[in-house]
Design a protein around this motif. Structure first.
Motif, PDB file in Angstrom:
ATOM      1  N   GLU A 184       0.831  -1.217   0.000  1.00  0.00           N
ATOM      2  CA  GLU A 184       0.000   0.000   0.000  1.00  0.00           C
ATOM      3  C   GLU A 184       0.862   1.261   0.000  1.00  0.00           C
ATOM      4  O   GLU A 184       0.451   2.291  -0.535  1.00  0.00           O
ATOM      5  N   GLY A 185       2.072   1.193   0.569  1.00  0.00           N
ATOM      6  CA  GLY A 185       2.934   2.376   0.593  1.00  0.00           C
ATOM      7  C   GLY A 185       3.317   2.813  -0.816  1.00  0.00           C
ATOM      8  O   GLY A 185       3.550   4.002  -1.082  1.00  0.00           O
ATOM      9  N   THR A 186       3.344   1.858  -1.724  1.00  0.00           N
ATOM     10  CA  THR A 186       3.759   2.133  -3.102  1.00  0.00           C
ATOM     11  C   THR A 186       2.692   2.928  -3.862  1.00  0.00           C
ATOM     12  O   THR A 186       2.947   3.434  -4.961  1.00  0.00           O
ATOM     13  N   ASN A 224      -2.049  -4.606   1.605  1.00  0.00           N
ATOM     14  CA  ASN A 224      -2.071  -3.511   2.591  1.00  0.00           C
ATOM     15  C   ASN A 224      -1.761  -4.083   3.972  1.00  0.00           C
ATOM     16  O   ASN A 224      -2.635  -4.638   4.632  1.00  0.00           O
ATOM     17  N   ASN A 225      -0.492  -3.935   4.355  1.00  0.00           N
ATOM     18  CA  ASN A 225      -0.097  -4.420   5.691  1.00  0.00           C
ATOM     19  C   ASN A 225      -0.009  -3.256   6.671  1.00  0.00           C
ATOM     20  O   ASN A 225       0.550  -3.392   7.750  1.00  0.00           O
ATOM     21  N   GLY A 226      -0.557  -2.122   6.279  1.00  0.00           N
ATOM     22  CA  GLY A 226      -0.659  -1.014   7.220  1.00  0.00           C
ATOM     23  C   GLY A 226       0.582  -0.154   7.327  1.00  0.00           C
ATOM     24  O   GLY A 226       0.524   0.942   7.881  1.00  0.00           O
ATOM     25  N   TYR A 227       1.691  -0.629   6.791  1.00  0.00           N
ATOM     26  CA  TYR A 227       2.936   0.132   6.949  1.00  0.00           C
ATOM     27  C   TYR A 227       3.735   0.156   5.652  1.00  0.00           C
ATOM     28  O   TYR A 227       3.783  -0.827   4.906  1.00  0.00           O
ATOM     29  N   SER A 228       4.382   1.293   5.464  1.00  0.00           N
ATOM     30  CA  SER A 228       5.392   1.401   4.426  1.00  0.00           C
ATOM     31  C   SER A 228       6.689   1.658   5.185  1.00  0.00           C
ATOM     32  O   SER A 228       6.902   2.760   5.691  1.00  0.00           O
ATOM     33  N   GLN A 229       7.480   0.619   5.316  1.00  0.00           N
ATOM     34  CA  GLN A 229       8.698   0.674   6.132  1.00  0.00           C
ATOM     35  C   GLN A 229       8.336   1.112   7.551  1.00  0.00           C
ATOM     36  O   GLN A 229       7.822   0.316   8.323  1.00  0.00           O
TER      37      GLN A 229
HETATM   38 MG    MG Z   1       2.917  -1.881   3.326  1.00  0.00          MG
END
Ligand code: MG
Ligand code: TPP
Length: 684
Positions: free
Chosen positions: A173-175, A201-206
């Motif tokens: 999802e961060g992308t 979507n794992n809720g985090y981008s890094q």
């Molecule tokens: Mg993510």
């Protein structure tokens, strides 16, 4: 915004607006009892992925692996649910968190372990390691979003071949913060491509939570392109597998893109050990982890897990520690040889623009593809180079939206599938928009995928000024494009029939840039002149040499493209105005440069002048002079190029800023005066 207070397992309250708050209802309501009975194989595959990645973390912690590793521990069912619906001939494009996708699609877990251990038996001989994987039907790369348009190109190729295959392209999802994602969504929607975009979507981008990285709604993004959206999560497994299957059959049967949004959570750090998330949040999701729950509820799965763990350990114990040698790794695809023989050039009476058009027609007749903005009829391209081609080859000429990175990536995908593909960038100035594709994708694929991939992509673009287009439509940016590993750069010139170049390229497996020049398009190809001889030196893309027939040259003039033609047309005037009897060397292959004809001529004339279209600092002239010096040739040297300022539109001022014939003559006179003032040794 919900205001419910979240209480963790120990009774402590967590701040509002957390990922836990957003995702926990999925995890809390999970019940996967029946799933295991009917999907044992899928669960075992997820277990295999988890155990392989757990082994990676162990090896890294013991210093037995290089680089980095991003595990999908906690997210495995996303990969398994999608890959389970794909055939061998379907493709996946993946990202940095790719191990699960790779194992689920290819089954090559031993080769993956070897890859991360840097061994010659790795799927990419240990060259790519964790993020850069390739096998038939699979490729991954680290730069976020960069492979999405490549996936679109692969999907486009399936469509052109009329085969019922699809591409699944994974991102996190961060992308969604990357512009190229939207170029690919738009292209896939416009062209109705069989491409499934899977957003995990794992809720985090890094370290950045979704709330700080993704504005607005994720599904609405895809829906805005008219793309059908499917949603599921890795806690409700039956629903996830049903939804993935439905999305895949929609893409396959309707030949349309779809967007599958998978809610999930990574249980381990972003990469090896970087984790600032709230431990209570992680503990919550560990406790709800679907795979761990299935294993703890089913003793036979627990046994299967132990068996897999042992098999992996045994594999690691028994690996062959051979590594690829530097000698095996080094070779690239670039042509370097130059033939010894030269031939006289004799051109048809045809304009440059028509000759390029005919060269492209041949490419299309041989099954190639052509992509670009406004290239279709009746318009036929901003410079009319592609006129008529879309009418003759409607399925192979692809008019695109304004998406340079998107079409460069798409061309790369088509080329990766073996179809020679030309992408037109309307103005050379916009080559800046495709840098990521050039540098991080196409030029690298061959090496980083251990020579299993070749990308016969050609990027054509008009460079240059002298037409009053102003600062952003007149530049000659070649110096930024030269010296990129494994990327051939050619400069077409109306001194020679450009069909020679397209024809030679048709047998070239690697990626290439073909620079054209705006002022050159309308010129008739060079015709013989009484006192000059034009010869082409041997080898593919050999340089041209224009020599005076009756006088002995006393200056070696080096140039390329449209400016070389301008100088060639005025070579006699140059003699009259400056006393310079120039031998003009026209470089066709800018990278890798063939220095031999230049050194040969300069050692005879003792004076070497390089004329380049862009500004001189760190430019082509600098490279030519460095190579001449390295070859031990002593000569008086001079570089002439554009002034190092943006190119103005005002006609006269523009001409003063660019290396026109007048400025070259003026500069040469000064150079000769300076030499006379300080006679003696060459100044190189
Ligand atoms: Mg993510
Ligand atoms: C173009 C680019 N910018 C930055 C990075 C560094 N980077 C690697 S992974 C990552 C986070 C990606 O987040 P997301 O897309 O949500 O995937 P996830 O890691 O959560 O699976 C970042 C910033 C990168 N690889 N590529």
């Amino acid at each position: 915004m919900r205001t419910e207070t979240i209480i963790d397992a120990n009774g402590a309250s967590l701040p509002e607006g957390t990922i836990l708050e957003r995702f926990r209802c999925w995890a809390q309501n999970a019940s996967n009892d029946r799933f295991l009975q009917e999907n044992r194989k899928a669960v075992e595959l997820a277990l295999l992925i988890r155990e392989v990645e757990s082994a990676f973390l162990d090896l890294f912690s013991r210093g037995l692996m290089n680089g980095t590793v991003h595990t999908c521990i906690g997210q495995e069912f996303s990969a398994v649910s999608v890959a389970g619906g794909l055939t061998q001939d379907d493709w996946i494009t993946s990202n940095h968190r790719c191990h699960g996708h790779f194992i689920a699609k290819t089954g090559l877990w031993q080769g993956l372990i070897d890859e991360l251990m840097g061994l010659a038996t790795g799927v990419c001989k240990g060259i790519g390691s964790s993020q850069h994987l390739y096998a038939k039907g699979f490729l991954s790369n680290g730069p976020q979003g960069a492979l999405l348009p490549v996936g679109s190109g692969i999907a486009q190729n399936f469509k052109m071949k009329q085969v019922p295959n699809i591409v699944a392209s994974f991102i996190g999802e961060g992308t969604l913060g990357e512009g190229v994602v939207y170029e690919a969504l738009n292209l896939a929607a416009l062209r109705s491509l069989p491409q499934l975009f899977v957003c995990e979507n794992n809720g985090y981008s890094q370290s950045t939570p979704q709330m700080a990285g993704v504005a607005g709604s994720i599904p609405d993004r895809a829906a805005a392109f008219g793309i059908r959206v499917f949603e599921a999560n890795t806690w409700q497994l039956q629903d996830l597998f049903d939804t993935a299957a439905a999305a895949i059959s929609y893409v396959r049967n309707e030949c349309k893109p779809a967007f599958l949004l998978v809610g999930t959570y990574r249980l381990k750090a972003h990469s090896k050990g970087d984790d600032d998330r709230d431990p209570a949040e992680i503990a919550f999701f560990e406790e709800k982890d679907s795979l761990a729950r299935l294993v703890s509820d089913c003793p036979s799965l627990g046994q299967a897990q132990s068996a897999v763990r042992e098999t992996i350990a045994a594999h690691i114990e028994s690996v062959d520690n051979t590594r690829i040698s530097a000698a095996d790794y080094r070779p690239d695809q670039l042509p370097r040889k130059s033939g010894a023989k030269s031939v006289a050039v004799s051109n048809e009476r045809v304009r440059m623009v028509q000759a390029i058009n005919q060269g492209l027609e041949k490419v299309l007749a041989d099954g190639g593809a052509l992509l670009g903005e406004d290239i279709c009829d009746p318009y036929g391209g901003a410079f009319k180079v592609t006129k008529g081609l879309s009418t003759k080859f409607p399925d192979q000429v692809i008019g695109s939206p304004i998406s340079e990175a998107g079409i460069a990536g798409m061309g790369a995908g088509l080329a990766l599938m073996g179809r020679e593909s030309y992408v037109e960038i309307m103005f050379g100035d916009f080559m800046t928009n495709i840098f990521d594709q050039l540098i991080n994708n196409v030029s690298k694929f061959h090496h980083m995928y251990a020579f299993q991939a070749s990308v016969p992509l050609r990027i054509r673009t008009p460079m240059g000024g002298k037409r009053g287009y102003g600062p952003t439509h007149s530049q000659s940016l070649e110096k930024y494009l030269l010296g990129i590993d494994n990327l051939l750069v050619l400069a077409a010139t109306s001194l020679e029939d450009p069909r020679q170049l397209t024809e030679a390229l048709s047998g070239y497996p690697g990626p290439a840039i073909l620079l054209e020049n705006k002022t050159d398009y309308g010129r008739l190809l060079w015709q013989d002149k009484p006192d000059l001889t034009l010869k082409k030196l041997g080898g593919d893309y050999g340089s041209l040499v224009l020599s005076p027939t009756r006088r002995q040259p006393n200056v070696t003039l080096v140039s390329y493209g449209g400016t070389a033609r301008e100088l060639a047309d005025k070579l006699e005037d140059l003699f009259v105005e400056t006393d310079c009897v120039a031998e003009l060397i026209v470089i066709t292959r800018l990278h890798p440069l063939d220095i031999t004809p230049i050194t040969r001529s300069a050692s005879r004339t003792g004076t070497l002048v390089v004329v380049e279209d862009g500004s001189c600092p760190f430019g082509i002239g600098a490279e030519v002079l460095a190579q001449v010096a390295e070859a031990g040739v002593a000569a008086n040297v001079c570089r002439i190029g554009a002034e190092p300022v943006p190119i103005p539109s005002i006609g006269e001022l523009e001409h003063e800023m660019l290396p026109t014939y007048e400025r070259v003559a003026q500069r040469l006179r000064k150079f000769k005066d300076d030499l006379r003032a300080t006679p003696g040794t060459p100044r190189s």
